[in-house]
Scaffold this motif. Structure first.
Motif: not given
Length: 344
Positions: A223, A242, A246-247
């Motif tokens: 990821d 991102l 995402r993280r």
């Protein structure tokens, strides 16, 4: 009775006699800065003793009939290729060669058409300088059998002269810099981009990133590996993905400095910054990296282009003579600036 003609001295002969690297000799012969007076004197003396001279007449006599060479790049707009092309063109011009710049524009159709008609290209040029072109096995064989003199930048394990850096090692060094600063949650903005031919450097640098994490027993999080292309816009979009979907890792390795520039822009647009919210390091040492305070892995881009051009000229001068292909790996260096810091 005809007397055998001795082969002309090459830049490699000058390097051997002077005791200096081919890279330094190339810079000295072009009267570039950052060459000491002592090194310049050694090169001049060795060149004079060997009778080394990049002669346009000799080059055309030994290498072919067109007096032209082609420089082929995946794209002509990226900073790396622009720098390498300019340095190579300077060397070719000094040897009396005209240059034909061919950009594949990162398009598979353009790539296939060019390498599917090398016979046509061989009627226009005596040799080709390939800049980081991803070739299939069939295309490699076709280039090798084309009758053209060939040299390349960034294409290892090829049957012709090549100059480059160890891209995997460069990415490992960038990743290890972050790991040494205590960043164990690291993302990679890769130069690979879906739908476009992958640059050789992209996969090599991704491999180096993975190797560094593995050596420190850190699992690669899929990821946190994003395809960003080798552009500012690609880096900006990847960083937005991102941040928003995402993280947030504590640090990022960008596949090249231009990708890192885009990532810095996206951070700023979200009210964040490096290294306060995230450490970022690139690879290349783009001219703007110093201005932006970007930590990076420096590579001698112009020297690679000039070095490979000299090797191609030597290959043309020695056409028909035994001359095994050579491979040269130039050094890279970590430059730590303001965009990376120890994790708090």
């Amino acid at each position: 009775m005809l007397q055998a003609i001795a082969p002309r001295a090459t830049i490699q002969d000058v390097a051997a006699l002077s005791g200096l690297s081919i890279c330094t000799v190339s810079r000295a012969l072009r009267n570039l800065p950052n060459v000491s007076a002592g090194a310049q004197a050694k090169v001049s003396d060795a060149a004079a003793k060997l009778g080394y001279k990049a002669s346009p007449a000799a080059a055309r006599l030994a290498g072919g009939t067109t007096g032209s060479v082609a420089i082929i790049a995946p794209t002509a707009t990226a900073w790396f290729f622009a720098q390498a092309v300019e340095a190579a063109e300077e060397v070719f011009a000094g040897a009396g060669y005209d240059t034909v710049l061919i950009s594949l524009r990162n398009r598979p159709s353009v790539h296939s058409k060019l390498f599917g008609d090398l016979a046509g290209l061989s009627q226009r040029v005596d040799g080709i300088l390939l800049l980081n072109i991803a070739l299939s096995e069939a295309e490699l064989a076709a280039v090798a059998a084309s009758g053209l003199a060939v040299a390349s930048v960034g294409m290892h394990d090829v049957p012709w002269d090549n100059v480059g850096i160890d891209n995997a090692a460069a990415a490992r060094a960038a990743t290890e810099h972050l790991l040494d600063l205590g960043h164990w949650d690291v993302a990679m903005l890769s130069g690979r981009e879906t739908g476009e031919p992958s640059l050789i450097t992209a996969s090599e640098r991704l491999r180096g990133f993975e190797q560094a994490l593995s050596a420190h027993h850190v699992t690669v999080d899929p990821d946190l590996v994003l395809e960003a292309g080798s552009s500012i816009e690609g880096g900006r979009l990847a960083m937005i993905e991102l941040i928003e979907n995402r993280r947030m890792p504590s640090a990022i390795v960008a596949g090249c400095d231009e990708t890192a520039f885009g990532a810095l822009m996206a951070l700023r647009d979200h009210g964040l910054s490096a290294p306060k919210n995230m450490s970022i390091i690139g690879i290349d040492d783009h001219q703007m990296s110093w201005f932006l305070g970007l930590s990076t892995i420096s590579q001698p881009v112009a020297d690679q282009g000039a070095f490979a051009a000299n090797l191609l000229i030597d290959r043309l001068h020695r056409s028909g003579l035994p001359n095994p292909p050579s491979s040269h790996v130039l050094e890279t260096k970590l430059i730590a600036r303001k965009s990376t810091r120890r994790r708090r």
